[in-house]
Scaffold this motif. Sequence first.
Motif, mmCIF file in Angstrom:
data_model
loop_
_atom_site.group_PDB
_atom_site.id
_atom_site.type_symbol
_atom_site.label_atom_id
_atom_site.label_comp_id
_atom_site.label_asym_id
_atom_site.label_seq_id
_atom_site.Cartn_x
_atom_site.Cartn_y
_atom_site.Cartn_z
ATOM 1 N N ARG A 3 0.837 -1.204 0.000
ATOM 2 C CA ARG A 3 0.000 0.000 0.000
ATOM 3 C C ARG A 3 0.871 1.254 0.000
ATOM 4 N N LEU A 16 1.044 4.100 -2.987
ATOM 5 C CA LEU A 16 0.791 5.517 -2.719
ATOM 6 C C LEU A 16 1.986 6.383 -3.124
ATOM 7 N N ASP A 37 -3.871 13.883 -1.856
ATOM 8 C CA ASP A 37 -4.584 12.690 -1.393
ATOM 9 C C ASP A 37 -3.609 11.571 -1.048
ATOM 10 N N ALA A 38 -2.590 11.382 -1.876
ATOM 11 C CA ALA A 38 -1.591 10.334 -1.626
ATOM 12 C C ALA A 38 -0.837 10.615 -0.330
ATOM 13 N N CYS A 39 -0.487 11.877 -0.085
ATOM 14 C CA CYS A 39 0.223 12.232 1.146
ATOM 15 C C CYS A 39 -0.635 11.957 2.376
ATOM 16 N N ALA A 40 -1.895 12.363 2.320
ATOM 17 C CA ALA A 40 -2.792 12.115 3.449
ATOM 18 C C ALA A 40 -2.955 10.618 3.700
ATOM 19 N N ALA A 41 -3.077 9.842 2.639
ATOM 20 C CA ALA A 41 -3.207 8.388 2.780
ATOM 21 C C ALA A 41 -1.901 7.769 3.285
ATOM 22 N N LYS A 72 0.166 9.150 5.324
ATOM 23 C CA LYS A 72 0.244 9.447 6.760
ATOM 24 C C LYS A 72 -0.410 8.326 7.554
ATOM 25 N N ASP A 73 -1.606 7.905 7.124
ATOM 26 C CA ASP A 73 -2.311 6.809 7.797
ATOM 27 C C ASP A 73 -1.633 5.463 7.546
ATOM 28 N N ALA A 74 -1.186 5.235 6.320
ATOM 29 C CA ALA A 74 -0.579 3.943 5.978
ATOM 30 C C ALA A 74 0.729 3.702 6.729
#
Length: 146
Positions: free
Chosen positions: A4, A8, A63-67, A69-71
């Motif tokens: 993942r 990203l 969007d990729a950066c925000a995702a 952060k969670d990943a």
Amino acid sequence: MNNRIAELQTSLGNSLVQAYSSHDWEIITMFYGEVGQLAQASSECTDAQGVPHYESIPDLADDACAALKDACATPEHGTWLSLNVKIVRSTGQLNVTYNYDEKSEWDFDPQPENYLLELERYPRPAREIPAWYPKPENYPNWHEEA
């Protein structure tokens, strides 16, 4: 690195290459920082003559950066505070480096409450909280201010 995160990072790199496709770039760089309710991003490309060019950060990159952060978050280590991207055209190399511990260079200083909110969202063991990080006991009403 899990699949993942790799996906990203590739999406992030591809969106930046697309954003700078009208330039004859040699290197693309990007900074993205996010703490609490604040985020800041900047990017540029440099052409063969060393001249910088600027474009808006694509939504897909945000969007990729925000995702990411969670990943990248784990209960054992929290997550990163900022990241830097570097893409080198001649080698096709995409390098993403994550900053978990250093105070990032923002255009403005995030308020302590944003760092405390970050720690609440992405907890870390006490031994992994940087010395410069705001202490919750110094901001007893921070929930009301965040």
